[in-house]
Design a protein around this motif. Structure first.
Motif, PDB file in Angstrom:
ATOM      1  N   ALA A 110       0.995  -1.167  -0.049  1.00 34.03           N
ATOM      2  CA  ALA A 110      -0.005   0.012  -0.069  1.00 34.03           C
ATOM      3  C   ALA A 110       0.882   1.180   0.043  1.00 34.03           C
ATOM      4  CB  ALA A 110      -0.855  -0.117   1.297  1.00 34.03           C
ATOM      5  N   ILE A 111       0.785   1.973  -1.016  1.00 29.25           N
ATOM      6  CA  ILE A 111       1.740   3.341  -1.086  1.00 29.25           C
ATOM      7  C   ILE A 111       0.861   4.375  -0.495  1.00 29.25           C
ATOM      8  CG2 ILE A 111       2.552   4.799  -2.741  1.00 29.25           C
ATOM      9  CD1 ILE A 111       4.048   2.356  -2.658  1.00 29.25           C
ATOM     10  N   ASN A 112       1.099   4.924   0.352  1.00 25.71           N
ATOM     11  CA  ASN A 112       0.400   5.891   1.073  1.00 25.71           C
ATOM     12  C   ASN A 112       0.804   7.392   0.985  1.00 25.71           C
ATOM     13  OD1 ASN A 112      -1.686   6.747   2.898  1.00 25.71           O
ATOM     14  ND2 ASN A 112      -0.769   6.155   4.815  1.00 25.71           N
ATOM     15  N   LYS A 113      -0.201   8.191   1.546  1.00 22.97           N
ATOM     16  CA  LYS A 113       0.240   9.816   1.519  1.00 22.97           C
ATOM     17  C   LYS A 113       0.359  10.423   0.110  1.00 22.97           C
ATOM     18  CE  LYS A 113       2.076   9.619   5.996  1.00 22.97           C
ATOM     19  NZ  LYS A 113       3.071  10.070   7.140  1.00 22.97           N
ATOM     20  N   MET A 114      -0.630   9.914  -0.975  1.00 25.71           N
ATOM     21  CA  MET A 114      -0.406  10.378  -2.118  1.00 25.71           C
ATOM     22  C   MET A 114      -0.919  11.623  -2.378  1.00 25.71           C
ATOM     23  SD  MET A 114       1.119   8.039  -4.047  1.00 25.71           S
ATOM     24  CE  MET A 114       0.435   8.668  -5.806  1.00 25.71           C
ATOM     25  N   ASP A 115      -1.403  12.323  -1.474  1.00 24.57           N
ATOM     26  CA  ASP A 115      -1.695  13.705  -1.779  1.00 24.57           C
ATOM     27  C   ASP A 115      -0.459  14.760  -1.421  1.00 24.57           C
ATOM     28  OD1 ASP A 115      -1.733  13.167   0.991  1.00 24.57           O
ATOM     29  OD2 ASP A 115      -3.230  14.071   1.601  1.00 24.57           O
ATOM     30  N   LEU A 116       0.549  14.290  -1.177  1.00 30.25           N
ATOM     31  CA  LEU A 116       1.725  15.159  -0.544  1.00 30.25           C
ATOM     32  C   LEU A 116       2.469  15.557  -2.179  1.00 30.25           C
ATOM     33  CD1 LEU A 116       3.241  13.208   2.178  1.00 30.25           C
ATOM     34  CD2 LEU A 116       1.829  14.829   2.467  1.00 30.25           C
ATOM     35  N   PRO A 117       2.906  16.822  -1.908  1.00 32.14           N
ATOM     36  CA  PRO A 117       3.644  17.392  -3.069  1.00 32.14           C
ATOM     37  C   PRO A 117       4.566  16.329  -3.677  1.00 32.14           C
ATOM     38  CG  PRO A 117       3.686  18.748  -1.391  1.00 32.14           C
ATOM     39  CD  PRO A 117       3.152  17.634  -0.846  1.00 32.14           C
ATOM     40  N   CYS A 118       4.718  16.165  -5.023  1.00 32.05           N
ATOM     41  CA  CYS A 118       5.532  15.329  -5.796  1.00 32.05           C
ATOM     42  C   CYS A 118       5.220  13.906  -5.580  1.00 32.05           C
ATOM     43  CB  CYS A 118       6.965  15.491  -5.251  1.00 32.05           C
ATOM     44  SG  CYS A 118       7.418  17.283  -5.661  1.00 32.05           S
ATOM     45  N   ALA A 119       4.328  13.438  -4.930  1.00 29.53           N
ATOM     46  CA  ALA A 119       3.677  12.288  -4.614  1.00 29.53           C
ATOM     47  C   ALA A 119       3.630  11.294  -6.287  1.00 29.53           C
ATOM     48  CB  ALA A 119       2.435  12.024  -4.064  1.00 29.53           C
ATOM     49  N   LYS A 120       2.952  11.843  -7.204  1.00 31.38           N
ATOM     50  CA  LYS A 120       2.939  11.161  -8.394  1.00 31.38           C
ATOM     51  C   LYS A 120       4.316  11.042  -9.011  1.00 31.38           C
ATOM     52  CE  LYS A 120      -1.729  12.597  -9.614  1.00 31.38           C
ATOM     53  NZ  LYS A 120      -2.792  13.433 -10.580  1.00 31.38           N
ATOM     54  N   ASP A 121       5.167  11.919  -9.039  1.00 29.11           N
ATOM     55  CA  ASP A 121       6.577  11.823  -9.467  1.00 29.11           C
ATOM     56  C   ASP A 121       7.230  10.623  -8.610  1.00 29.11           C
ATOM     57  OD1 ASP A 121       6.127  13.703 -11.402  1.00 29.11           O
ATOM     58  OD2 ASP A 121       6.908  15.381 -10.319  1.00 29.11           O
ATOM     59  N   ASN A 122       7.293  10.459  -7.490  1.00 28.50           N
ATOM     60  CA  ASN A 122       7.636   9.595  -6.745  1.00 28.50           C
ATOM     61  C   ASN A 122       7.063   8.381  -6.868  1.00 28.50           C
ATOM     62  OD1 ASN A 122       9.236  11.388  -5.347  1.00 28.50           O
ATOM     63  ND2 ASN A 122       8.098  11.589  -3.593  1.00 28.50           N
ATOM     64  N   LEU A 123       5.762   8.402  -7.079  1.00 24.00           N
ATOM     65  CA  LEU A 123       5.105   6.813  -7.667  1.00 24.00           C
ATOM     66  C   LEU A 123       5.782   6.382  -8.854  1.00 24.00           C
ATOM     67  CD1 LEU A 123       3.387   4.623  -6.883  1.00 24.00           C
ATOM     68  CD2 LEU A 123       1.341   6.017  -8.190  1.00 24.00           C
ATOM     69  N   ASN A 124       5.761   7.175  -9.854  1.00 30.67           N
ATOM     70  CA  ASN A 124       6.431   6.760 -11.102  1.00 30.67           C
ATOM     71  C   ASN A 124       7.758   6.151 -11.019  1.00 30.67           C
ATOM     72  OD1 ASN A 124       3.951   7.526 -12.418  1.00 30.67           O
ATOM     73  ND2 ASN A 124       4.653   9.743 -12.884  1.00 30.67           N
ATOM     74  N   GLU A 125       8.743   6.990 -10.144  1.00 30.87           N
ATOM     75  CA  GLU A 125      10.016   6.420 -10.025  1.00 30.87           C
ATOM     76  C   GLU A 125      10.017   5.093  -9.271  1.00 30.87           C
ATOM     77  OE1 GLU A 125      13.945   6.321 -10.154  1.00 30.87           O
ATOM     78  OE2 GLU A 125      12.651   7.688 -11.179  1.00 30.87           O
ATOM     79  N   LEU A 126       9.024   4.996  -8.359  1.00 31.48           N
ATOM     80  CA  LEU A 126       9.092   3.668  -7.700  1.00 31.48           C
ATOM     81  C   LEU A 126       8.724   2.583  -8.409  1.00 31.48           C
ATOM     82  CD1 LEU A 126       9.076   2.263  -4.872  1.00 31.48           C
ATOM     83  CD2 LEU A 126       6.679   2.853  -4.513  1.00 31.48           C
ATOM     84  N   MET A 127       7.656   2.905  -9.225  1.00 33.48           N
ATOM     85  CA  MET A 127       7.309   1.684 -10.308  1.00 33.48           C
ATOM     86  C   MET A 127       8.291   1.275 -11.101  1.00 33.48           C
ATOM     87  SD  MET A 127       3.717   1.224 -10.025  1.00 33.48           S
ATOM     88  CE  MET A 127       3.181   0.995 -11.740  1.00 33.48           C
ATOM     89  N   LYS A 128       9.191   2.009 -11.750  1.00 38.40           N
ATOM     90  CA  LYS A 128      10.400   1.827 -12.513  1.00 38.40           C
ATOM     91  C   LYS A 128      11.291   0.947 -11.691  1.00 38.40           C
ATOM     92  CE  LYS A 128      10.042   6.142 -15.460  1.00 38.40           C
ATOM     93  NZ  LYS A 128      10.856   7.434 -15.466  1.00 38.40           N
ATOM     94  N   GLN A 129      11.409   1.328 -10.589  1.00 39.11           N
ATOM     95  CA  GLN A 129      12.389   0.640  -9.536  1.00 39.11           C
ATOM     96  C   GLN A 129      12.062  -0.829  -9.406  1.00 39.11           C
ATOM     97  OE1 GLN A 129      12.744   3.904  -6.595  1.00 39.11           O
ATOM     98  NE2 GLN A 129      14.820   4.114  -6.878  1.00 39.11           N
ATOM     99  N   LEU A 130      10.610  -0.765  -9.085  1.00 40.44           N
ATOM    100  CA  LEU A 130      10.118  -2.275  -8.659  1.00 40.44           C
ATOM    101  C   LEU A 130      10.141  -3.176 -10.053  1.00 40.44           C
ATOM    102  CD1 LEU A 130       7.167  -1.181  -6.436  1.00 40.44           C
ATOM    103  CD2 LEU A 130       9.326  -2.119  -5.856  1.00 40.44           C
ATOM    104  N   GLN A 131       9.914  -2.435 -11.144  1.00 39.42           N
ATOM    105  CA  GLN A 131       9.986  -3.423 -12.477  1.00 39.42           C
ATOM    106  C   GLN A 131      11.371  -3.751 -12.924  1.00 39.42           C
ATOM    107  OE1 GLN A 131       7.410  -1.114 -15.175  1.00 39.42           O
ATOM    108  NE2 GLN A 131       5.606  -1.457 -13.902  1.00 39.42           N
ATOM    109  N   ASN A 132      12.106  -3.159 -12.307  1.00 41.28           N
ATOM    110  CA  ASN A 132      13.670  -3.295 -12.920  1.00 41.28           C
ATOM    111  C   ASN A 132      14.579  -3.596 -11.281  1.00 41.28           C
ATOM    112  OD1 ASN A 132      13.775  -2.712 -15.846  1.00 41.28           O
ATOM    113  ND2 ASN A 132      12.683  -1.155 -15.013  1.00 41.28           N
ATOM    114  N   PRO A 133      14.247  -4.646 -10.832  1.00 42.00           N
ATOM    115  CA  PRO A 133      14.871  -4.933  -9.525  1.00 42.00           C
ATOM    116  C   PRO A 133      16.150  -5.695  -9.494  1.00 42.00           C
ATOM    117  CG  PRO A 133      13.303  -6.755  -9.785  1.00 42.00           C
ATOM    118  CD  PRO A 133      13.370  -5.795 -11.071  1.00 42.00           C
ATOM    119  N   GLN A 134      17.282  -4.818 -10.093  1.00 43.84           N
ATOM    120  CA  GLN A 134      18.524  -5.153 -10.306  1.00 43.84           C
ATOM    121  C   GLN A 134      19.238  -5.068  -9.034  1.00 43.84           C
ATOM    122  OE1 GLN A 134      20.199  -2.879 -13.452  1.00 43.84           O
ATOM    123  NE2 GLN A 134      18.924  -3.533 -14.860  1.00 43.84           N
TER     124      GLN A 134
END
Length: 323
Positions: free
Chosen positions: A276-300
């Motif tokens: 569960a990704i929480n506090k999505m109403d905080l500033p830059c949350a969407k950018d942080n989520l996009n970055e997290l998605m990329k990191q999880l999909q490429n778990p090197q």
């Protein structure tokens, strides 16, 4: 849909998950040498698992925490075989492990009605004992409670676990904008429209080193063992315990959580898990989520954490802290 109006929360004030007890089986009855009569055996002390029972209720009802079974009846002319002494039954909550005073586990009670013989009664007097009774078994045992829940909320302090629980049920855990708001487990129930229920355990926040019992880590981690599924709650903006500790991104937070679980007990990584990704109403949350998605999909370079991350990324739940 979750029917919040039907949600039920059992709140544990002064929560107790560990209790030390003295138990003693009853002494056997006297034999009757002249007629060869045997005394009755002493009663036994039993732990019986029962719903709606807490360790706190045991402590409050029996402040001396001593449980002694009845003495066996003496042999007599009217009854050469004495009757057995009365058993002592102690009702305990589900999810109890019974340990000796040295910490060795000797029993476990997970379902209602299950029984554990805590102290056996002594033999009655007979020819084998020169018609003298034997004393019952006596020992000090420790009851260790591990919550049984369908879902366990796991995360670092101030990740929003209590906020999440308060939104999916009528639970009213303490919520504040500082770490370690939750200092004892909270157990809530969610009832669905078809009357199915899900129990959710909000566990106190972990810190790095919890597997080594840092910050009472073992006291909190043990409650994860009997949850059927884990829900990792992560702050999208990252985590920093204090100004003296290193800042961790959301991705690094996930790695730390899985690491703590694995180092505490590797079997925990085999449990079904959601993120569960929480506090999505905080500033830059969407950018942080996009970055997290990329990191999880490429778990090197994640080595042993890869398997659990593959399970985690199958379900994302962006949850607004204000919803």
């Amino acid at each position: 849909m979750v029917r919040c109006g039907g949600a039920v929360l059992r709140k544990y004030g002064n929560f107790i998950d560990d209790l030390r007890l003295y138990v003693r089986g009853g002494t056997g009855g006297m034999g009757y040498p002249r007629l060869g009569g045997e005394g009755g055996r002493g009663g036994d002390v039993w732990f019986v698992a029962r719903e709606r029972t807490t360790l706190k209720s045991i402590r409050d009802r029996y402040p001396q925490k001593r449980f002694v079974a009845g003495t066996g009846a003496n042999s007599s002319v009217k009854a050469l075989k004495g009757e057995k002494g009365k058993d002592c039954e102690v009702h305990v909550p589900l999810g109890i492990s019974v340990l000796c005073d040295d910490g060795k586990q000797i029993g476990e009670l997970n379902a209602a009605g299950e029984r554990f013989l805590a102290a056996r009664g002594g033999l009655g007097g007979s020819l084998a004992t020169n018609f003298l009774p034997c004393k019952g078994q006596r020992r000090i045992v420790r009851l260790d409670l591990k919550l049984i829940a369908d879902v366990g909320l796991v995360g670092f302090p101030n990740a929003g676990k209590s906020s999440l629980l308060s939104k999916i049920s009528h639970a009213k855990p303490e919520i504040a904008n500082y770490a370690f708001t939750t200092i004892q487990p909270e157990l809530g129930k969610i009832m669905y429209a078809d009357y199915k229920q899900i129990s959710v355990a909000d566990l106190p926040g972990l810190i790095e080193g919890a597997h080594a019992n840092k910050g009472l880590g073992h006291k909190f981690l043990k409650h994860i063992e009997r949850t059927k599924q884990l829900l990792l709650v992560v702050d999208i903006s990252g985590f920093q315990l204090s100004i003296k500790t290193q800042f961790r991104t959301a991705f690094e937070t996930i790695l730390l959580l899985t690491k703590e679980l694995e180092l505490y007990k590797e079997e925990l990584l085999t449990k079904p898990a959601l993120l569960a990704i929480n506090k999505m109403d905080l500033p830059c949350a969407k950018d942080n989520l996009n970055e997290l998605m990329k990191q999880l999909q490429n778990p090197q370079g994640l080595c042993r954490f890869t398997s659990i991350l593959l399970l985690l990324w199958s379900e994302f739940l962006p949850i607004s802290w204000r919803v």
